[in-house]
Motif scaffolding. Structure first.
Motif, PDB file in Angstrom:
ATOM      1  N   ARG A  12      47.120  44.809  34.242  1.00 47.40           N
ATOM      2  CA  ARG A  12      47.772  45.401  35.422  1.00 47.40           C
ATOM      3  C   ARG A  12      46.985  45.145  36.690  1.00 47.40           C
ATOM      4  NH1 ARG A  12      47.347  51.362  33.845  1.00 47.40           N
ATOM      5  NH2 ARG A  12      45.389  50.512  33.098  1.00 47.40           N
ATOM      6  N   ALA A  13      45.726  44.755  36.562  1.00 45.98           N
ATOM      7  CA  ALA A  13      44.816  44.647  37.708  1.00 45.98           C
ATOM      8  C   ALA A  13      45.070  43.381  38.515  1.00 45.98           C
ATOM      9  CB  ALA A  13      43.370  44.692  37.234  1.00 45.98           C
ATOM     10  N   GLY A  14      45.241  43.579  39.798  1.00 42.97           N
ATOM     11  CA  GLY A  14      45.304  42.461  40.724  1.00 42.97           C
ATOM     12  C   GLY A  14      43.980  42.245  41.414  1.00 42.97           C
ATOM     13  N   ALA A  15      43.026  43.139  41.139  1.00 45.51           N
ATOM     14  CA  ALA A  15      41.715  43.044  41.781  1.00 45.51           C
ATOM     15  C   ALA A  15      40.631  43.549  40.853  1.00 45.51           C
ATOM     16  CB  ALA A  15      41.701  43.854  43.072  1.00 45.51           C
ATOM     17  N   VAL A  16      39.569  42.777  40.786  1.00 43.47           N
ATOM     18  CA  VAL A  16      38.327  43.202  40.162  1.00 43.47           C
ATOM     19  C   VAL A  16      37.247  42.959  41.207  1.00 43.47           C
ATOM     20  CG1 VAL A  16      36.602  42.743  38.386  1.00 43.47           C
ATOM     21  CG2 VAL A  16      39.038  42.697  37.794  1.00 43.47           C
ATOM     22  N   VAL A  17      36.582  44.035  41.604  1.00 40.57           N
ATOM     23  CA  VAL A  17      35.497  43.923  42.574  1.00 40.57           C
ATOM     24  C   VAL A  17      34.209  44.271  41.842  1.00 40.57           C
ATOM     25  CG1 VAL A  17      34.469  44.949  44.639  1.00 40.57           C
ATOM     26  CG2 VAL A  17      36.889  44.375  44.605  1.00 40.57           C
ATOM     27  N   SER A  18      33.189  43.453  42.079  1.00 42.54           N
ATOM     28  CA  SER A  18      31.910  43.687  41.434  1.00 42.54           C
ATOM     29  C   SER A  18      30.789  43.663  42.471  1.00 42.54           C
ATOM     30  CB  SER A  18      31.651  42.649  40.345  1.00 42.54           C
ATOM     31  OG  SER A  18      31.693  41.346  40.884  1.00 42.54           O
ATOM     32  N   PHE A  19      29.665  44.227  42.055  1.00 44.64           N
ATOM     33  CA  PHE A  19      28.501  44.329  42.922  1.00 44.64           C
ATOM     34  C   PHE A  19      27.248  44.095  42.089  1.00 44.64           C
ATOM     35  CE2 PHE A  19      24.914  46.906  44.312  1.00 44.64           C
ATOM     36  CZ  PHE A  19      24.748  46.472  45.620  1.00 44.64           C
ATOM     37  N   GLN A  20      26.291  43.381  42.674  1.00 43.26           N
ATOM     38  CA  GLN A  20      24.970  43.238  42.081  1.00 43.26           C
ATOM     39  C   GLN A  20      23.933  43.701  43.087  1.00 43.26           C
ATOM     40  OE1 GLN A  20      24.243  39.700  39.249  1.00 43.26           O
ATOM     41  NE2 GLN A  20      25.194  38.835  41.058  1.00 43.26           N
ATOM     42  N   GLY A  21      23.098  44.630  42.710  1.00 47.26           N
ATOM     43  CA  GLY A  21      21.956  45.024  43.518  1.00 47.26           C
ATOM     44  C   GLY A  21      20.781  44.164  43.090  1.00 47.26           C
ATOM     45  N   VAL A  22      20.293  43.320  43.986  1.00 44.25           N
ATOM     46  CA  VAL A  22      19.269  42.330  43.670  1.00 44.25           C
ATOM     47  C   VAL A  22      17.947  42.714  44.342  1.00 44.25           C
ATOM     48  CG1 VAL A  22      18.680  39.875  43.842  1.00 44.25           C
ATOM     49  CG2 VAL A  22      21.075  40.567  43.527  1.00 44.25           C
ATOM     50  N   VAL A  23      16.854  42.540  43.639  1.00 42.07           N
ATOM     51  CA  VAL A  23      15.533  42.840  44.184  1.00 42.07           C
ATOM     52  C   VAL A  23      15.213  41.829  45.281  1.00 42.07           C
ATOM     53  CG1 VAL A  23      13.068  43.042  43.686  1.00 42.07           C
ATOM     54  CG2 VAL A  23      14.757  43.810  41.989  1.00 42.07           C
TER      55      VAL A  23
END
Length: 144
Positions: A31-42
């Protein structure tokens, strides 16, 4: 994965490297039209001071807190699924400390939910960060 309602998937506090693709796959939903992801990088600096490494220590309740935060975000009727993990232990410059992913029907909701997820994790997760600077000094920060 096809889910009947909002879910929380792939929630962990670990000393192992984090996998962005695995988090994105965990929130996949037809059903998803969007997948948003995040990476917190050192990064190699903080407030103008060169950083050489970070070390994260987690309280035993960290996983429980992570689950609670993820469940709150997943309770949003626009959210299909949530995945979030935080790394502990020694991390070098360029290592990933936090990964989050959210799926929704539309991008605006996904961006907003992912931002809320990251903000709440950073505000509430009982994980402490020790920064080591290039001059040999250190400081503890982000202690909720």
């Amino acid at each position: 994965m096809v889910s009947a309602g909002p879910t929380t998937e792939l929630l962990t506090v670990t000393d192992q490297p984090l996998d962005l693709a695995a988090h994105e796959a965990a929130v996949a939903d037809r059903r998803a039209g969007a997948v948003v992801s995040f990476q917190g990088v050192v990064r190699d600096h903080d407030h103008g001071r060169p950083v050489t490494l970070l070390e994260y220590e987690g309280h035993p309740s960290a996983v429980e807190t992570l689950r609670a935060v993820a469940a709150e975000i997943a309770a949003d009727p626009e959210v299909y699924a949530v995945a979030v993990s935080h790394r502990i232990g020694r991390l070098d410059i360029g290592d990933v400390a936090l990964v989050a992913a959210v799926s929704t029907a539309h991008r605006a909701a996904a961006f907003a939910a992912c931002a809320r997820l990251v903000d709440e994790v950073k505000a509430r997760l009982p994980i402490w960060k020790r920064q080591v600077f290039a001059d040999g000094t250190e400081e503890w920060v982000n202690c909720p």
